[in-house]
Design a protein around this motif. Structure first.
Motif, PDB file in Angstrom:
ATOM      1  N   GLU A 446       0.855  -1.179   0.148  1.00 21.86           N
ATOM      2  CA  GLU A 446      -0.130   0.176  -0.096  1.00 21.86           C
ATOM      3  C   GLU A 446       0.812   1.356  -0.081  1.00 21.86           C
ATOM      4  O   GLU A 446       0.725   2.282  -0.780  1.00 21.86           O
ATOM      5  CB  GLU A 446      -0.814   0.003   1.054  1.00 21.86           C
ATOM      6  N   PRO A 447       1.734   1.447   1.155  1.00 28.34           N
ATOM      7  CA  PRO A 447       2.847   2.580   0.871  1.00 28.34           C
ATOM      8  C   PRO A 447       3.251   2.747  -0.425  1.00 28.34           C
ATOM      9  O   PRO A 447       3.389   4.026  -0.843  1.00 28.34           O
ATOM     10  CB  PRO A 447       3.541   2.315   1.927  1.00 28.34           C
ATOM     11  N   THR A 448       3.623   1.666  -0.593  1.00 26.16           N
ATOM     12  CA  THR A 448       4.353   1.778  -2.357  1.00 26.16           C
ATOM     13  C   THR A 448       3.657   1.991  -3.446  1.00 26.16           C
ATOM     14  O   THR A 448       4.360   3.173  -4.434  1.00 26.16           O
ATOM     15  CB  THR A 448       5.009   0.444  -2.676  1.00 26.16           C
ATOM     16  N   LEU A 449       2.177   1.774  -3.279  1.00 28.71           N
ATOM     17  CA  LEU A 449       1.508   2.185  -4.831  1.00 28.71           C
ATOM     18  C   LEU A 449       0.915   4.035  -4.351  1.00 28.71           C
ATOM     19  O   LEU A 449       0.842   4.517  -4.832  1.00 28.71           O
ATOM     20  CB  LEU A 449      -0.243   1.607  -4.520  1.00 28.71           C
ATOM     21  N   LYS A 450       0.802   4.187  -2.681  1.00 25.15           N
ATOM     22  CA  LYS A 450       0.756   5.362  -2.471  1.00 25.15           C
ATOM     23  C   LYS A 450       2.035   6.528  -3.013  1.00 25.15           C
ATOM     24  O   LYS A 450       1.889   7.915  -3.378  1.00 25.15           O
ATOM     25  CB  LYS A 450       0.442   5.858  -1.268  1.00 25.15           C
ATOM     26  N   ARG A 451       3.151   6.037  -2.974  1.00 30.88           N
ATOM     27  CA  ARG A 451       4.411   6.860  -3.603  1.00 30.88           C
ATOM     28  C   ARG A 451       4.656   7.007  -5.394  1.00 30.88           C
ATOM     29  O   ARG A 451       5.244   7.656  -5.673  1.00 30.88           O
ATOM     30  CB  ARG A 451       5.337   6.326  -3.044  1.00 30.88           C
ATOM     31  N   GLY A 452       3.525   6.720  -6.277  1.00 29.38           N
ATOM     32  CA  GLY A 452       3.119   7.029  -7.233  1.00 29.38           C
ATOM     33  C   GLY A 452       3.364   5.680  -7.935  1.00 29.38           C
ATOM     34  O   GLY A 452       3.580   5.788  -9.380  1.00 29.38           O
ATOM     35  N   PHE A 453       3.719   4.629  -7.158  1.00 28.08           N
ATOM     36  CA  PHE A 453       3.996   3.592  -8.185  1.00 28.08           C
ATOM     37  C   PHE A 453       2.394   2.525  -8.569  1.00 28.08           C
ATOM     38  O   PHE A 453       1.542   3.162  -7.677  1.00 28.08           O
ATOM     39  CB  PHE A 453       4.632   2.282  -7.765  1.00 28.08           C
ATOM     40  N   SER A 454       2.654   1.556  -8.829  1.00 29.07           N
ATOM     41  CA  SER A 454       1.896   0.043  -9.852  1.00 29.07           C
ATOM     42  C   SER A 454       2.052  -0.795  -9.843  1.00 29.07           C
ATOM     43  O   SER A 454       2.669  -1.494 -10.672  1.00 29.07           O
ATOM     44  CB  SER A 454       0.857   1.343 -11.028  1.00 29.07           C
ATOM     45  N   LEU A 455       1.267  -1.669  -9.388  1.00 24.57           N
ATOM     46  CA  LEU A 455       1.270  -3.074 -10.221  1.00 24.57           C
ATOM     47  C   LEU A 455       0.575  -3.697 -10.787  1.00 24.57           C
ATOM     48  O   LEU A 455      -0.256  -3.226 -11.184  1.00 24.57           O
ATOM     49  CB  LEU A 455       1.044  -3.266  -8.839  1.00 24.57           C
ATOM     50  N   THR A 456       0.704  -4.578 -12.109  1.00 24.92           N
ATOM     51  CA  THR A 456       0.211  -5.567 -12.922  1.00 24.92           C
ATOM     52  C   THR A 456       0.649  -6.476 -12.891  1.00 24.92           C
ATOM     53  O   THR A 456       1.451  -7.421 -12.355  1.00 24.92           O
ATOM     54  CB  THR A 456       0.991  -4.861 -14.315  1.00 24.92           C
TER      55      THR A 456
END
Length: 492
Positions: A446-456
């Motif tokens: 979750e924190p990684t996504l909030k920093r602007g990253f995305s997962l595929t």
């Protein structure tokens, strides 16, 4: 009357008379000998009112050109017995394209010409011819070092895309896709169908053509198949002749990926069955094997995922406990340090008070001693002594006051230094705890996504490379506030 004698007759004969003479000659020469065993290949075979008609043909071994041909008949009175005998031994019926050994009796008719009447058949000749042809193909492939090439390829343990070669109307194709469509519906595996005849004269050619087309697409990286499946429904063994030719067998041996067969028979293996990486009795068993592998792979992936989640939770709990332990230790250290310095300060303060008291006591005693000594002096020294005593008293008072001020300043300095050091220790411990806590939080998704990253991901699996993404038709992109579905368009 012989044919030689006929040539000496000067008067011409009518055609019917001449053909009658020919018939008589043939009957005299060949009839009454209980027939003749003749081998050849059946052609133009058909049934009419219980009777069977066709041609018996002989081909040149080198040029494959017809070098002999004659009409053959199997009358209804013989057909039942002969057909039953042949089908019982070979598992199939007489038809065009079969090589046979027939017991025949020649028959000549003035209108219909020469024909051969079938009296009996030797099924072992047909079986032997087919087996000899299969063995010749296997021997040739073995001499060229191709016989075990597909067999030696590693059988895949996961399937995402499969090429299927089958007839549009094959019963086995419907059985196959009963399960395959479920796998496609859930985006577990894609099946591309390549149509080819599964019996008859064009069977071997069409299968070879499709195998070569798939081979070219694989080499050009246009398709990425895990395996090739050749399937058909059940049928007579003669319907499987198309699977016993060199061309499709050779194509399978040159395939860079594994080939599975599900030809739908149990009596005997075809050449393609013997050369394929895996051979199954029915198309249903082929798709069952693929489905079980996909399910097994998914179950293993789920186990690994569950294990990863469990390990992550364990690490978070471990680090949380470690942080709490360090926080408790830091608080204990601060309290211990403060108590220690408090004890030191109290000790120094008591020492200063005691020293001051001793100094004052000593000066008092000294003053009294001088006072008594002065009292013993003569009166003339009284004023001088009195003056000296006053001076000494003033000096001692100033000295004591100065010493008290110096020690008070030192105590204040030590107290301020101790407070500063304690605050630094608290700030350091707090920063350390916050840094470790943030480090633990940054390891989660979750924190990684909030920093602007995305997962595929594709079908629940994370995609980590462009090459993997190209093999998917649709992708799911995860952001911190939701998901987006994306369709992949690959350049041809």
């Amino acid at each position: 009357m012989s044919l030689t004698a006929l040539t000496t007759i000067k008067e011409p004969l009518r055609l019917s008379d001449f053909l009658t003479q020919v018939k008589q000659t043939i009957d005299e020469r060949f009839n009454g000998n209980h027939g003749y065993w003749v081998r050849g290949e059946i052609s133009q075979w058909q049934k009419n009112a219980g009777h069977f008609y066709g041609e018996l043909v002989e081909f040149d071994d080198n040029t494959q050109q017809i070098i002999a041909k004659v009409r053959i008949n199997m009358w209804a009175s013989m057909a039942i017995k002969i057909n039953a005998k042949f089908q019982r031994s070979t598992g199939e019926s007489l038809k065009s394209g079969l090589k046979v050994l027939l017991l025949i009796e020649p028959s000549f008719h003035q209108t219909f010409g020469l024909s051969l009447n079938i009296l009996d058949i030797d099924p072992s000749f047909t079986l032997g011819d087919r087996q000899a042809r299969k063995q010749a193909i296997l021997t040739r492939l073995e001499q060229e070092g191709l016989h075990h090439k597909n067999l030696n390829l590693k059988t895949p343990n996961d399937f995402t895309r499969v090429a299927v070669i089958s007839s549009k109307h094959a019963a086995g194709l419907q059985d196959f896709f009963t399960e395959a469509e479920l796998l496609q519906k859930h985006h577990l595996c894609q099946f591309d169908v390549y149509h080819a005849s599964m019996q008859g004269k064009t069977c071997a050619t069409e299968i070879t053509t499709q195998l070569r087309a798939i081979y070219k697409m694989i080499k050009a990286h246009q398709k990425n198949y895990d395996c090739i499946v050749i399937i058909r429904g059940g049928g007579a063994e003669s319907d499987l002749d198309g699977f016993n030719y060199f061309e499709p067998a050779n194509a399978i041996c040159h395939m860079p990926i594994t080939v599975f067969t599900g030809i739908g028979h149990k009596r005997d293996q075809t050449i393609l069955d013997q050369l394929a990486n895996k051979s199954f009795d029915t198309p249903s068993k082929v798709i069952q094997f693929i489905k079980e592998n996909i399910i097994s792979k998914a179950q293993n992936a789920q186990k690994h995922f569950d294990f990863t989640i469990s390990q992550a939770r364990h690490l978070v709990q471990h680090h949380h406990k470690d942080i709490e332990s360090k926080h408790t230790s830091a608080q204990q250290l601060i309290r211990t340090t403060l108590n220690y310095h408090k004890t030191i300060y109290a000790h120094y303060f008591q020492l200063i008070i005691s020293f001051s008291k001793e100094a004052l006591s000593y000066q008092k005693q000294l003053h009294e001693r001088h006072y008594h000594e002065l009292m013993q002096l003569t009166h003339r020294y009284t004023r001088i002594a009195q003056s000296n005593i006053e001076y000494i008293a003033t000096h001692l008072h100033t000295l004591a006051k100065t010493m008290l001020q110096q020690h008070a300043f030192q105590i204040t300095h030590w107290h301020a230094s101790t407070l500063t050091q304690a605050k630094s220790i608290l700030v350091y411990a707090n920063n350390t705890i916050q840094g470790q806590y943030k480090l633990i939080l940054s390891a989660s998704i979750e924190p990684t996504l909030k920093r602007g990253f995305s997962l595929t991901s594709y079908d629940g699996k994370y995609i980590t490379s462009a090459q993997s993404a190209k093999s998917c038709d649709k992708l799911t992109i995860h952001y911190h506030d939701g998901r987006i579905a994306a369709e992949i368009k690959n350049d041809k």
